[in-house]
Design a protein around this motif. Structure first.
Motif, short mmCIF file in Angstrom:
data_model
loop_
_atom_site.label_atom_id
_atom_site.label_comp_id
_atom_site.label_asym_id
_atom_site.label_seq_id
_atom_site.Cartn_x
_atom_site.Cartn_y
_atom_site.Cartn_z
N HIS A 99 19.27 -32.93 -16.63
CA HIS A 99 19.96 -31.87 -17.37
C HIS A 99 19.07 -30.65 -17.62
O HIS A 99 19.47 -29.51 -17.35
CB HIS A 99 20.51 -32.43 -18.68
N PRO A 100 17.83 -30.81 -18.15
CA PRO A 100 16.98 -29.61 -18.30
C PRO A 100 16.64 -28.94 -16.98
O PRO A 100 16.55 -27.71 -16.91
CB PRO A 100 15.71 -30.17 -18.98
N LEU A 101 16.51 -29.75 -15.92
CA LEU A 101 16.22 -29.17 -14.61
C LEU A 101 17.39 -28.34 -14.10
O LEU A 101 17.21 -27.22 -13.59
CB LEU A 101 15.89 -30.30 -13.63
N LEU A 102 18.62 -28.85 -14.26
CA LEU A 102 19.80 -28.07 -13.86
C LEU A 102 19.92 -26.79 -14.69
O LEU A 102 20.25 -25.72 -14.16
CB LEU A 102 21.06 -28.92 -14.03
N HIS A 103 19.66 -26.90 -15.99
CA HIS A 103 19.73 -25.72 -16.85
C HIS A 103 18.72 -24.66 -16.41
O HIS A 103 19.03 -23.46 -16.34
CB HIS A 103 19.45 -26.15 -18.30
N TRP A 104 17.51 -25.09 -16.06
CA TRP A 104 16.48 -24.15 -15.62
C TRP A 104 16.84 -23.51 -14.28
O TRP A 104 16.65 -22.31 -14.08
CB TRP A 104 15.15 -24.89 -15.50
N LEU A 105 17.40 -24.30 -13.35
CA LEU A 105 17.75 -23.78 -12.03
C LEU A 105 18.92 -22.80 -12.11
O LEU A 105 18.91 -21.74 -11.47
CB LEU A 105 18.10 -24.92 -11.09
N LEU A 106 19.95 -23.15 -12.93
CA LEU A 106 21.14 -22.30 -13.00
C LEU A 106 20.90 -21.03 -13.80
O LEU A 106 21.66 -20.07 -13.67
CB LEU A 106 22.30 -23.09 -13.61
N GLN A 107 19.86 -21.00 -14.64
CA GLN A 107 19.54 -19.80 -15.41
C GLN A 107 19.01 -18.69 -14.52
O GLN A 107 19.25 -17.52 -14.77
CB GLN A 107 18.51 -20.12 -16.50
N ARG A 108 18.24 -19.04 -13.49
CA ARG A 108 17.55 -18.04 -12.67
C ARG A 108 17.78 -18.34 -11.18
O ARG A 108 16.84 -18.44 -10.40
CB ARG A 108 16.06 -18.05 -13.00
N THR A 109 19.04 -18.46 -10.78
CA THR A 109 19.35 -18.82 -9.39
C THR A 109 18.91 -17.73 -8.42
O THR A 109 18.30 -18.01 -7.39
CB THR A 109 20.85 -19.08 -9.26
N ASN A 110 19.22 -16.46 -8.73
CA ASN A 110 18.89 -15.38 -7.80
C ASN A 110 17.38 -15.24 -7.63
O ASN A 110 16.87 -15.06 -6.52
CB ASN A 110 19.48 -14.06 -8.31
#
Length: 639
Positions: A99-110
């Motif tokens: 969950h924290p990893l997905l949150h980190w990835l989706l915050q700064r996808t570009n």
């Protein structure tokens, strides 16, 4: 944690994922589904990772994800700071890790897409040092680094162009302006052509003008080539001077490279350094300390005026004069035997001063030499940047010469081998030609003999049969190998299937238990739901019956209240009428004539007043009764 999950669900429901999750469905995802979801997000960032994790081992999946996360510079949060725990959670699909990893990835996808794209070209391939000793590998590695730097520069220029805001509208305006200028130039050329056509021999003049333009362009190119050749000549002369200087330095070093000379240089350097440490440096240190002490003393004293400075200067002059007088008296008092000692003292002082001066000159020369060495290093670095070559040192030059010698001997050896191979190739080629000629002659003789015997084509048929049999044997061998490979592949697949079954057996067993438990819970939930629905239906029917009963009672109450108000009003009216009747009887039977006139019987105005008052009292009682009834009905409706 809830905000984090809400953010993840919102991002996953948007483009390009479109998962249609809610908080409950997302929280109920299993570990394999979570890992696949994480892999999908990583595949969106780097298309190389868009794979199905069921087709690879968990260790391979974890290794691949960890390598990409390392490139993306992801740092695990504090509760999973231990890398082994984080790796284990990534393999098992643990929610506190995913969950924290997905949150980190989706915050700064570009931003991560850009970083993953650049990592494909900027992650340097480390080459072992022993492989770099080879010239070919070293050149390829150098080209690789130069291409990497060129890519960095091009990417920076691309980003700057994006930021500069050069829009298509501006480009279109520029293109339209250039097209207008082109049209104007075409019109001017046409006008000039029309003017020139009236001139005699205009074709010849145009040809001459074209040749003149070509010659001018050629002259400019020749001048540019001349300038380039001059610069190349200048650089070549500089390289020649540097090479001559290096050669001279190496020759001097080789000429002076004797043990005696080296020992002598070392002794001189040791003596000079010991002199600096034991004599010069302590004296300079004492003088610096004395000057610092005097300056501190001067700073501690109060400010001095010009008159104070003049008085001190005069005092200094007087003291110097006294010192000179004392020195003269002392020299006059010295005996002749002491004059020799004074002479020696003077010579010793002169030698010490000369020694100090030479030591200072030597120190300055060393500083100048170090400065020149730094300048040489700077110039060599500049030359390396401009020409791509470095100035070799003495040891490097020796190594280079030895390397060239070894390569030269190797080259001569290989050249001899090539000459031998070439001669042997010529001999073999001539032998092949002779054998071909003999083969053709034998074939012709064989054909003649076959025609004589009446079996023409027998040798050709025999060769074809041998060739077909050879091909058939090769095909049979290939079929046997193919069958062996297929049998080995089937064995491997059976082994893999058995291994997968063995590994999935405990999972399937656990899944069966969970399914049974899920069915039990579902059945219990259905029973509870039926009980809840029946209870809710009974309560709803009781509530509706009670509401109807309350509504009927409120209506009865309103009617009773209305009748009460009406009766109360009638009672008041009758009381008023009775009181007036008593007053009327009293006035009517009164012996006073004035009182009689006031009676209703004796006055029409009195009758009118009495009737109006009675009607007003009755209407007021009815109004109050209607108002109360309307209030009761409104309260019932609100309830």
């Amino acid at each position: 944690m809830g905000d984090q999950m809400q953010f993840i669900v919102e991002k996953l429901n948007q483009e390009p994922f479109r998962k249609n999750y809610n908080l409950i469905s997302f929280d109920s995802l299993e570990s394999v589904q979570l890992l696949q979801l994480l892999n999908d997000v990583l595949g969106e960032i780097d298309p190389k990772h868009a794979v199905d994790i069921r087709e690879e081992l968990p260790e391979q999946t974890a290794k691949r994800m960890l390598s990409l996360l390392g490139i993306l510079k992801y740092k695990p949060p504090g509760n999973v700071s231990d890398l082994s725990a984080f790796r284990q959670g990534l393999v098992t699909g643990s929610k506190p890790v995913i969950h924290p990893l997905l949150h980190w990835l989706l915050q700064r996808t570009n931003e991560l897409k850009k970083r993953a794209y650049l990592a494909r070209f900027l992650v340097k391939l480390e080459v072992p040092a022993e492989f770099l000793q080879d010239d070919t590998v070293a050149d390829i590695n150098k080209q690789y680094e130069e291409l990497m730097e060129a890519f960095k520069n091009l990417h920076k220029e691309y980003e700057q162009l994006k930021i500069s805001g050069l829009s298509t509208a501006e480009i279109r305006r520029d293109i339209s302006a250039m097209e207008e200028e082109k049209d104007q130039l075409v019109k001017r050329v046409e006008r000039l052509k029309k003017r020139v056509e009236t001139v005699q021999n205009h074709q010849r003049m145009l040809e001459i003008a074209r040749q003149l333009r070509l010659e001018k362009e050629r002259e400019e190119s020749l001048a540019q080539q001349k300038q380039e050749q001059k610069s190349q000549l200048f650089h070549a002369e500089q390289r020649l001077q540097r090479a001559q200087l290096q050669l001279k330095e190496m020759q001097d070093a080789v000429a002076d490279s004797k043990p005696e000379s080296l020992m002598k240089k070392l002794e001189e350097e040791i003596n000079f350094n010991s002199y600096l440490v034991t004599e010069k440096m302590p004296r300079e240190l004492e003088s610096k300390k004395a000057s610092v002490y005097l300056l501190q003393k001067v700073v501690a004293e109060p400010a001095m005026t010009q008159s104070d400075l003049t008085a001190l200067q005069s005092e200094i002059n007087e003291v110097n004069a006294q010192m000179n007088q004392l020195t003269e008296k002392r020299m006059m008092k010295y005996e002749p035997t002491d004059s020799k000692f004074s002479m020696y003292r003077q010579q010793a002082s002169i030698i010490s001063r000369k020694k100090e001066a030479k030591a200072e000159e030597l120190q300055a020369a060393k500083e100048e030499m170090s400065r020149l060495e730094r300048q040489v290093q700077q110039r060599s670095s500049q030359a390396h940047e401009l020409e791509g070559s470095e100035i070799l040192t003495e040891d490097e030059l020796k190594q280079y010469v030895n390397k060239l010698r070894s390569k030269n001997t190797l080259y001569k050896k290989k050249r001899l081998e090539i000459a031998e191979i070439t001669a042997e190739y010529g001999i073999l080629q001539r032998t092949e030609e002779l054998l071909k000629q003999r083969h053709e002659a034998i074939q012709q003789q064989l054909q003649v003999i076959e025609e004589k015997k009446g079996i023409s084509g027998y040798s050709y048929t025999q060769e074809e049969l041998e060739r077909v049999s050879a091909v058939k044997s090769e095909m049979d061998e290939m079929k046997g190998q193919t069958l062996d490979n297929m049998s080995e592949m089937v064995k491997k697949l059976n082994a893999v299937v058995a291994e997968k079954k063995a590994s999935l057996a405990p999972v399937i067993k656990e899944l069966r238990q969970l399914r049974q438990k899920c069915q039990e819970l579902t059945q219990e939930c259905d029973e509870k739901k039926i009980q809840y629905d029946s209870c809710a239906a009974g309560l709803e029917s009781n509530r509706s019956a009670l509401e109807q009963e309350v509504k009927g009672l409120l209506e009865v109450c309103a009617q009773e209240e209305s009748s009460y108000r009406y009766i109360h009003c009638m009672k008041r009216t009758l009381e008023v009428q009775l009181q007036r009747a008593k007053e009327e009887m009293k006035a009517y039977v009164s012996p006073d004539p004035q009182e009689r006139r006031k009676a209703i019987r004796g006055s029409n105005e009195g009758r009118t007043v009495l009737s109006v008052s009675v009607r007003n009292q009755m209407s007021f009682g009815v109004i109050r009764s209607n108002v109360f009834t309307h209030g009761v009905k409104k309260a019932v409706v609100d309830q």
